[in-house]
Design a protein around this motif. Structure first.
Motif, short mmCIF file in Angstrom:
data_model
loop_
_atom_site.label_atom_id
_atom_site.label_comp_id
_atom_site.label_asym_id
_atom_site.label_seq_id
_atom_site.Cartn_x
_atom_site.Cartn_y
_atom_site.Cartn_z
N THR A 67 0.81 -1.22 0.00
CA THR A 67 0.00 0.00 0.00
C THR A 67 0.84 1.27 0.00
N GLY A 68 2.03 1.23 0.59
CA GLY A 68 2.91 2.40 0.56
C GLY A 68 3.32 2.75 -0.87
N ASN A 69 3.64 1.74 -1.66
CA ASN A 69 4.00 1.97 -3.06
C ASN A 69 2.80 2.48 -3.86
N TYR A 70 1.63 1.91 -3.61
CA TYR A 70 0.42 2.37 -4.30
C TYR A 70 0.13 3.83 -3.94
N ARG A 71 0.27 4.16 -2.65
CA ARG A 71 0.02 5.53 -2.21
C ARG A 71 0.96 6.50 -2.92
N ASP A 72 2.24 6.13 -3.03
CA ASP A 72 3.20 6.98 -3.73
C ASP A 72 2.84 7.14 -5.20
N ASN A 73 2.38 6.06 -5.82
CA ASN A 73 1.95 6.11 -7.22
C ASN A 73 0.78 7.08 -7.38
N LEU A 74 -0.21 6.98 -6.52
CA LEU A 74 -1.38 7.86 -6.59
C LEU A 74 -1.01 9.31 -6.30
N PHE A 133 -8.63 1.05 -1.68
CA PHE A 133 -7.86 -0.05 -1.11
C PHE A 133 -6.79 0.47 -0.17
N VAL A 134 -6.07 1.53 -0.57
CA VAL A 134 -5.03 2.10 0.26
C VAL A 134 -5.63 2.67 1.55
N ARG A 135 -6.75 3.41 1.43
CA ARG A 135 -7.40 3.97 2.62
C ARG A 135 -7.81 2.87 3.60
N THR A 136 -8.27 1.75 3.08
CA THR A 136 -8.74 0.66 3.93
C THR A 136 -7.61 -0.13 4.56
N HIS A 137 -6.52 -0.36 3.83
CA HIS A 137 -5.51 -1.33 4.27
C HIS A 137 -4.15 -0.76 4.65
#
Length: 149
Positions: A67-74, A133-137
Motif C-alpha cells: 500500500t505504501g508503493n500504491y500511495r506513492d503512485n497515486l 484499497f489504500v485507505r482501507t488497508h
C-alpha cells in the motif's frame, strides 16, 4: 495477502523499427478497465505503418503489503500502470505477461532480460479502486535505523 483483483485489457501500437536488431517497436497506448472479449494480438486498426493491437488481458492485483508503493503512485497526480510484454516471433510480435500498479514491481521487471516494460496512465476507475484499497488497508510503518554494535 492479495486484495481485489480484476482484469484489464492492454492496447499497444506496433511500428516498423529502425533498429537493425528488431523488426518492430512497441508502445502501450491504452489500458482498458474491462478486458475485451477478443483474441490476443487482434488488430484493432491501422494508420500508415502503425497498427493498434489488442495485446491481451491480465489480472491486476492489489496486495496489502504494497500500500505504501500504491500511495506513492497515486500521489504523483498521474497514477500509472506498468505493463510487461515479451517480444516474440509470432504474428503479433508480443505477448502480454503482467500489469501492475506497484512501481517497485514494475521497475524490477525492467531488470529481467528480454522483456519490455512500458507505463500507461491508470484509468480513473482503477485509480479510485486503488485509492479505496489504500485507505482501507494502509498501515504506516515507522523506519527504525539499526545501530551497529
Amino acid at each position: 495477502m492479495a486484495g481485489p483483483n480484476f482484469r484489464v485489457g492492454v492496447v499497444v501500437e506496433r511500428r516498423p523499427s529502425s533498429s537493425p536488431w528488431a523488426t518492430h517497436a512497441f508502445r502501450v497506448v491504452a489500458i482498458v478497465p474491462e478486458a475485451a472479449d477478443m483474441a490476443d494480438g487482434h488488430v484493432l486498426g491501422t494508420e500508415g505503418d502503425a497498427a493498434m493491437l489488442y495485446a491481451g488481458s491480465a489480472d491486476v492485483e492489489f496486495h496489502r503489503v504494497e500500500t505504501g508503493n500504491y500511495r506513492d503512485n497515486l500521489a504523483t497526480g498521474e497514477a500509472m500502470l506498468w505493463v510487461t510484454l515479451s517480444i516474440e516471433d509470432t504474428a503479433a510480435g508480443i505477448r502480454l505477461l503482467s500489469v501492475t500498479a506497484d512501481p517497485a514491481e514494475g521497475e524490477a521487471m525492467t531488470e529481467a532480460g528480454g522483456l519490455m516494460v512500458d507505463v500507461a496512465p491508470m484509468p480513473s476507475e482503477i485509480a479510485e479502486r486503488l485509492a479505496d484499497f489504500v485507505r482501507t488497508h494502509h498501515v504506516e510503518r515507522v523506519f527504525r535505523k539499526r545501530k551497529r554494535e
